[in-house]
Every structure is written in C-alpha cells, then in structure tokens.
Design an enzyme around this catalytic site. Structure first.
Site, PDB file in Angstrom:
ATOM      1  N   HIS A  45      22.048   9.471  24.959  1.00 35.58           N
ATOM      2  CA  HIS A  45      21.681   8.607  24.008  1.00 35.58           C
ATOM      3  C   HIS A  45      22.411   8.201  23.103  1.00 35.58           C
ATOM      4  CE1 HIS A  45      18.835   5.670  21.863  1.00 35.58           C
ATOM      5  NE2 HIS A  45      19.644   6.221  20.850  1.00 35.58           N
ATOM      6  N   ASN A  86      25.710  -5.909  25.418  1.00 39.53           N
ATOM      7  CA  ASN A  86      25.464  -6.694  24.173  1.00 39.53           C
ATOM      8  C   ASN A  86      25.405  -5.847  23.360  1.00 39.53           C
ATOM      9  OD1 ASN A  86      24.946  -9.174  25.486  1.00 39.53           O
ATOM     10  ND2 ASN A  86      22.863  -8.568  26.420  1.00 39.53           N
ATOM     11  N   HIS A  99      24.015   0.003  27.322  1.00 39.39           N
ATOM     12  CA  HIS A  99      23.667  -0.264  28.373  1.00 39.39           C
ATOM     13  C   HIS A  99      24.525  -1.520  29.057  1.00 39.39           C
ATOM     14  CE1 HIS A  99      20.720  -2.567  26.519  1.00 39.39           C
ATOM     15  NE2 HIS A  99      21.169  -3.721  27.281  1.00 39.39           N
ATOM     16  N   HIS A 101      24.984  -4.397  31.799  1.00 46.68           N
ATOM     17  CA  HIS A 101      24.408  -5.342  32.896  1.00 46.68           C
ATOM     18  C   HIS A 101      25.679  -5.575  33.714  1.00 46.68           C
ATOM     19  CE1 HIS A 101      21.213  -6.954  30.179  1.00 46.68           C
ATOM     20  NE2 HIS A 101      21.980  -6.425  29.132  1.00 46.68           N
TER      21      HIS A 101
HETATM   22  P1  5GP Z   1      19.795  -6.363  26.278  1.00 46.44           P
HETATM   23  O1  5GP Z   1      19.174  -7.400  25.741  1.00 46.44           O
HETATM   24  O2  5GP Z   1      19.208  -5.131  25.234  1.00 46.44           O
HETATM   25  O3  5GP Z   1      21.196  -6.363  26.393  1.00 46.44           O
HETATM   26  O4  5GP Z   1      19.036  -6.096  27.643  1.00 46.44           O
HETATM   27  C1  5GP Z   1      17.923  -5.287  27.803  1.00 46.44           C
HETATM   28  C2  5GP Z   1      17.556  -5.425  29.141  1.00 46.44           C
HETATM   29  O5  5GP Z   1      16.663  -4.508  29.519  1.00 46.44           O
HETATM   30  C3  5GP Z   1      16.729  -6.902  29.310  1.00 46.44           C
HETATM   31  O6  5GP Z   1      17.673  -7.503  30.278  1.00 46.44           O
HETATM   32  C4  5GP Z   1      15.589  -6.504  29.998  1.00 46.44           C
HETATM   33  O7  5GP Z   1      14.951  -7.341  31.039  1.00 46.44           O
HETATM   34  C5  5GP Z   1      15.495  -5.202  30.461  1.00 46.44           C
HETATM   35  N1  5GP Z   1      14.517  -4.293  30.340  1.00 46.44           N
HETATM   36  C6  5GP Z   1      13.498  -4.274  29.468  1.00 46.44           C
HETATM   37  N2  5GP Z   1      12.550  -3.295  29.279  1.00 46.44           N
HETATM   38  C7  5GP Z   1      12.683  -2.927  30.886  1.00 46.44           C
HETATM   39  C8  5GP Z   1      11.762  -1.852  31.616  1.00 46.44           C
HETATM   40  O8  5GP Z   1      11.030  -1.350  31.285  1.00 46.44           O
HETATM   41  N3  5GP Z   1      12.410  -1.724  32.841  1.00 46.44           N
HETATM   42  C9  5GP Z   1      13.776  -2.191  33.220  1.00 46.44           C
HETATM   43  N4  5GP Z   1      14.041  -2.017  34.521  1.00 46.44           N
HETATM   44  N5  5GP Z   1      14.327  -3.275  32.702  1.00 46.44           N
HETATM   45  C10 5GP Z   1      14.116  -3.395  31.300  1.00 46.44           C
HETATM   46 ZN    ZN Z   2      17.911   6.531  24.798  1.00 45.20          ZN
END
Ligand code: 5GP
Ligand code: ZN
Length: 115
Positions: A45, A86, A99, A101
């Site tokens: 984490h 992000n 994370h 993408h």
């Molecule tokens: P962020 O906006 O934090 O860069 O991206 C978070 C990403 O996590 C988003 O694209 C969203 O669709 C994805 N996400 C959120 N909750 C879940 C989940 O429970 N499972 C999966 N596989 N993706 C998720």
């Molecule tokens: Zn975590």
C-alpha cells in the site's frame, strides 16, 4: 487497512485479474474508458506517487514493467497505449492506493484531455 485496492489484492473484493506476481497485481478497470482499460498496482500500500519513497524505486520499476507486460498481452504492444497515474485532487484520483491505468485499443484523445 480500509483500502479498496488492498482488498482487491488480497482477494476479499473480487476482480478480473490479468497478471500477478510477488509484488504486483493487475486487473480490469470496472468502468473502462477505452476498449482495453487495466489497472496495475503494487501489492504494497502506497497512497499515491506523493507518498512513494526512495526505497520504492525498484517496486515502481516492477509496476512499470508489469504495465508493459499486460499491455503486450492485451495486444497493444504494436498499436500503442497510454499509462496514466493520477495524483491527488486535481488529477481526479479517487482510490488512494497508487495505480497505473493502461489504456488502449483505440486512438486515444490528446494528453491534455480533461476526461
Ligand atoms: P483514479 O481516478 O483513482 O485514478 O482511478 C480509480 C479507478 O478505479 C477508476 O478508473 C475506477 O473505475 C476504478 N475502480 C473503482 N472501484 C473499482 C472496483 O471495485 N473494481 C475495479 N476493478 N475497478 C474499480
Ligand atoms: Zn491499499
């Protein structure tokens, strides 16, 4: 730890896994923004890139190489793809477990796109 992606890594929340090793976990985004939309995370984490420390350098390299691998295995190696991280509020970070993408499978919009 009350963290969505920690729970996905440990398996208490299901996900569609595309890659896993000792350090890295990769899975399909639940709300894809392109024909291929994968997320690659370190199992450790780290809340965001802002919280990454020098001792995380090798781990982040492993995450980058895992992004390369899942992109290639999804068929994006030649057509290309985008890797996005992000950080914080203005970037729209929603999940505070770092994370990356991996987006592809179509011609992507300009890098400064606001969505
Ligand atoms: P962020 O906006 O934090 O860069 O991206 C978070 C990403 O996590 C988003 O694209 C969203 O669709 C994805 N996400 C959120 N909750 C879940 C989940 O429970 N499972 C999966 N596989 N993706 C998720
Ligand atoms: Zn975590």
């Amino acid at each position: 730890m009350d963290c969505l992606f920690c729970k996905i890594v440990e398996g208490s929340i299901p996900s569609r896994k595309v890659y896993e090793d000792e350090y890295v976990y990769a899975f399909e985004d639940i709300q894809p923004q392109a024909p291929v939309h994968l997320l690659v995370v370190p199992k450790k984490h780290i809340a965001s890139l802002n919280e990454a420390a020098p001792e995380d350098a090798e781990l982040l390299g492993r995450v980058a190489l895992a992004a390369q691998r899942v992109a290639r295995e999804a068929g994006l190696g030649d057509s290309g793809y985008r890797v996005i991280n992000n950080v914080g509020k203005d970037a729209g970070q929603v999940v505070f477990h770092i994370h990356f993408h991996v987006l592809g499978g179509e011609k992507l919009g300009p890098l400064n796109a606001k969505n």
